[in-house]
Design an enzyme around this catalytic site. Structure first.
Site, mmCIF file in Angstrom:
data_model
loop_
_atom_site.group_PDB
_atom_site.id
_atom_site.type_symbol
_atom_site.label_atom_id
_atom_site.label_comp_id
_atom_site.label_asym_id
_atom_site.label_seq_id
_atom_site.Cartn_x
_atom_site.Cartn_y
_atom_site.Cartn_z
ATOM 1 N N ASP A 62 -3.223 -8.980 4.923
ATOM 2 C CA ASP A 62 -1.900 -9.267 4.360
ATOM 3 C C ASP A 62 -0.776 -8.862 5.295
ATOM 4 O O ASP A 62 0.311 -9.454 5.256
ATOM 5 C CB ASP A 62 -1.740 -8.629 2.980
ATOM 6 C CG ASP A 62 -2.022 -7.144 2.945
ATOM 7 O OD1 ASP A 62 -2.409 -6.574 3.976
ATOM 8 O OD2 ASP A 62 -1.873 -6.542 1.861
ATOM 9 N N CYS A 63 -1.012 -7.887 6.157
ATOM 10 C CA CYS A 63 0.012 -7.498 7.137
ATOM 11 C C CYS A 63 0.187 -8.583 8.204
ATOM 12 O O CYS A 63 1.314 -8.892 8.615
ATOM 13 C CB CYS A 63 -0.358 -6.176 7.789
ATOM 14 S SG CYS A 63 -0.489 -4.815 6.610
#
Length: 762
Positions: A481-482
């Site tokens: 997700d980063c």
């Protein structure tokens, strides 16, 4: 930032309260339990964050304290009141006005990432047994924080700052305070000790507590269930081989197994001998530690050991360790020697691949100790670790704590960019905010990983070329997700056009097409077989089998990666945005990946319409993500999707009488919505409002009441005050995301303004 700039010959300048000539004492003249807060400074060079204490007056004068320093220290800011907002966009603008002042020069936003109460004890035990000097100002502020977080009603500490008192929290933090210089006869220590004895003493602590106390020499290794490094020699095809474990679990087990195998124990002194008497309600010599390998207090036993694990431990203790291990340690097998050598090699790769920052604070501290056990106080790897440990330390009004990573820089910066550009487009294109957003873009560009891991196959790491980490490039771990949110933020900014001259881009292309494609290449390797996405890497082992080997006891869902609606949504929306800008690059694979991800999100929905969240509390967090992907990518909204209507009904049913939403961390533990004991929370209210607006929920009065609560709680200077804890990991441990109280309220206010024409609210 140099990792040795604060050290000379491996030691901090002016340590143990002995200041260099002409320097200022860390202790204020009127209070020996406080440091002079005006002398603390936060360094944020290249995304690396460290607090430093200025002892020389000339340094204080040359380096004035900033608004960022004062804010995080809880000192007065003397900022003027902003114009009273009349519309939601006015309120969002005031929030951005305040949050801009907290941006560091490299472009990121720093903050505490605290909450867990088991991090500081491992650090101080490692410092203590390796005889690492501790600056007096650090001793003082660590004591202040631990006392500030002591539960006033019973004197104990929990697994995290809001958790009930446990043996793990109480035994470890009591020990830490004693090592930091707290008096055993302090009333607060007496109260903590009484509670610990009431719970049966440190013998009833979980595995990690017994491990650390054995290192310190105030428990015996016989009480620690075995962690043999021989497991690292298992062939890859074995279903329980460590490379199949979740990254945090295996990277903690790695140095832990080496230290256990070496049986390292501190030689002892008057303090540790005293602790042997303080940590137990019975005389230390009378304790049969081997009989306490599996004793654990009910407050610590979140995930009881399985029968399968107990059988394995009995085999190891009764057969492997006394009989077979010594035999196979002889030539020609040399099993233990080979296992210890292999774990040392893997520890070395972890250290060098992260410039000694390591995955997180637990394995960073354990790696530090392992290097000391291997090579002593002059070992170069041990010396390289010491300054890096300061990257995890954070100072706030309560004192000094240890962050859950070396920061949340890339994650928070990306989320804030997106909150402005997606929800407040008129502000994002304003020249007023251009310098702030440009600086943030430059930061994200600087943090994309541009080199691959050394010995990628040997370290069992996920590829990282083109990825972003949770914190910074130095730490160097890909997180799905980063990568996704950072890529989205970059794409949004680099494609933002001047509303007056649409042929003109407002921001330069810092992350070029090739680097964008590299990020996509990473994401396309990370999907699980059922369509969902995990955090650091695809799932590698069978969850049922592996969780039966969960020896940590205090955590759940810790042994393998799982599918997360949050990570899956982040990746799906990133792929969707990317294909609008580069429609021909790996299009078929991207389309298939998105379709399978959306199918997972639909399946993950519960019958009541909710989604369980694993990284934020809890259903409000995951529900916002899930509804975002369904609306943005699949076009599923309230008017055309039964599942979206169920989700909206779930959220509407949880709205409080004040118009907001508040969810307790207990929801993460038990898997059901639990109202927050203090009522509505600004962050959770913002998540739910954003979710309902993404779904185009037709009852705008429900959303309006939530948005009005957010606006009412905003302070006159534009900030929001800290409320309850926001994040979670492994079901049972909560963690703080204090920047969320800016990011998501701004997002909700901006979205509401866009959807309602920014009508006056007050």
């Amino acid at each position: 930032m140099s990792t040795t700039s604060s050290y000379q010959n491996g030691q901090l300048n002016g340590v143990n309260g002995h200041a260099k000539p002409g320097t200022h004492s860390a202790i204020t003249s009127n209070n020996p339990d406080q440091t002079d807060r005006t002398r603390w400074r936060l360094m944020g060079d290249k995304g690396e964050q460290r607090w430093t204490y200025l002892k020389i007056q000339q340094e204080v004068e040359a380096w004035p304290q900033s608004t960022v320093d004062r804010y995080h220290l809880g000192m007065p800011l003397y900022l003027p009141d902003l114009p009273t907002p009349k519309t939601p966009l006015d309120s969002a603008r005031n929030g951005i006005e305040f949050f801009e002042k907290l941006q560091l020069p490299p472009g990121q936003w720093a903050c505490e990432y605290g909450g867990p109460m088991f991090l500081i004890p491992g650090l101080i035990i490692t410092w203590y047994v390796t005889k690492t000097p501790i600056p007096d100002e650090f001793r003082i502020e660590f004591r202040n924080y631990l006392f500030a977080r002591q539960h006033k009603e019973d004197g104990g500490w929990g697994l995290h700052i809001e958790g009930i008192s446990s043996v793990f929290g109480t035994a470890m933090n009591y020990t830490a305070l004693r090592l930091f210089g707290a008096d055993a006869e302090d009333e607060r220590m007496i109260k903590a000790r009484a509670l610990l004895h009431q719970m049966g003493g440190a013998v009833n602590g979980p595995h990690w507590a017994k491990f650390w106390l054995s290192v310190l020499g105030v428990c015996e290794w016989e009480a620690v269930n075995p962690v043999p490094p021989e497991l690292w020699l298992l062939p890859d095809w074995v279903p329980i081989a460590p490379w199949r474990w979740w990254i945090h679990m295996r990277m903690v087990f790695l140095p832990m197994s080496y230290i256990w195998s070496r049986g390292f124990t501190y030689s002892g002194d008057d303090l540790t001998r005293s602790l042997r008497n303080e940590l137990y309600p019975m005389p230390y010599p009378s304790i049969t530690f081997a009989s306490h390998r599996n004793t654990i207090h009910k407050n610590d036993n979140y995930h009881p050991k399985s029968t399968f694990l107990n059988l394995i431990n009995y085999f190891l203790v009764l057969i492997w360790i006394p009989f077979l291990r010594p035999l196979f340690s002889l030539p020609p097998f040399n099993l233990v020697k080979r296992a210890e050598a292999w774990t040392c090699y893997l520890i070395h790769l972890e250290d060098t691949n992260s410039d000694y920052a390591c995955l997180g604070p637990v394995n960073a501290v354990m790696n530090t100790l392992a290097c000391y056990v291997k090579g002593g106080s002059n070992d170069p790897d041990f010396l390289a670790h010491l300054p890096r440990l300061h990257d995890f330390l954070w100072l706030k009004s309560e004192g000094m704590l240890m962050n859950g990573t070396n920061g949340v820089q890339s994650w928070d910066t990306a989320l804030f960019i997106l909150s402005v550009i997606e929800s407040c487009p008129s502000l994002a294109t304003s020249p007023r905010w251009h310098p702030m957003l440009l600086c943030a873009l430059q930061f994200l560009e600087s943090q994309q990983m541009i080199t691959e891991v050394e010995d990628l196959k040997g370290t069992y790491r996920q590829q990282r070329l083109g990825a972003w980490a949770f914190s910074n490039r130095v730490q160097g771990y890909t997180v799905s997700d980063c990568v996704s949110e950072s890529l989205k933020a970059v794409l949004r900014l680099q494609h933002l056009r001047d509303p007056i001259n649409l042929s003109k881009h407002l921001f330069p292309t810092l992350v070029n097409t090739t680097r964008q494609q590299q990020a996509i290449d990473v994401l396309l390797t990370m999907q699980n077989s059922n369509g969902g996405f995990s955090s650091y890497e695809p799932r590698r082992g069978n969850a049922t089998l592996m969780e039966s080997l969960n020896a940590a006891e205090v955590f759940g869902r810790i042994m393998v990666e799982y599918d997360y609606p949050e990570c899956t949504t982040a990746v799906t929306t990133a792929l969707h945005l990317f294909r609008t800008h580069q429609p021909s690059y790996r299009r078929s694979e991207i389309d298939q990946t998105i379709d399978r991800a959306l199918a997972y999100i639909r399946r993950a929905q519960r019958p009541d319409g909710s989604w369980y969240g694993s990284w934020g509390i809890c259903f409000s967090y995951a529900g916002w993500f899930a509804l975002t992907s369904l609306a943005t990518v699949a076009g599923e909204k309230y008017n055309n999707s039964e599942r979206v209507r169920r989700a909206c009904a779930f959220f509407a049913s949880k709205q409080g009488s004040d118009g907001g939403w508040g969810e307790s961390y207990r929801a993460c533990e038990i898997g059901e919505w639990v109202d927050h004991p203090e009522g509505s929370q600004v962050v959770m209210t913002a998540w739910v409002c954003c979710a309902l607006m993404e779904a185009e929920f037709p009852d705008l009065d429900v959303v309006r009441r939530g948005v009005e609560l957010i606006a009412r709680r905003q302070q006159k200077n534009g900030e929001w005050l800290q409320e309850g804890i926001e994040g979670v990991f492994n079901k049972s441990c909560m963690i703080s995301y204090p920047n969320y109280k800016f990011i998501f309220p701004i997002k909700a206010l901006g979205m509401y303004a866009e959807r309602t024409g920014n009508a006056a609210m007050f």
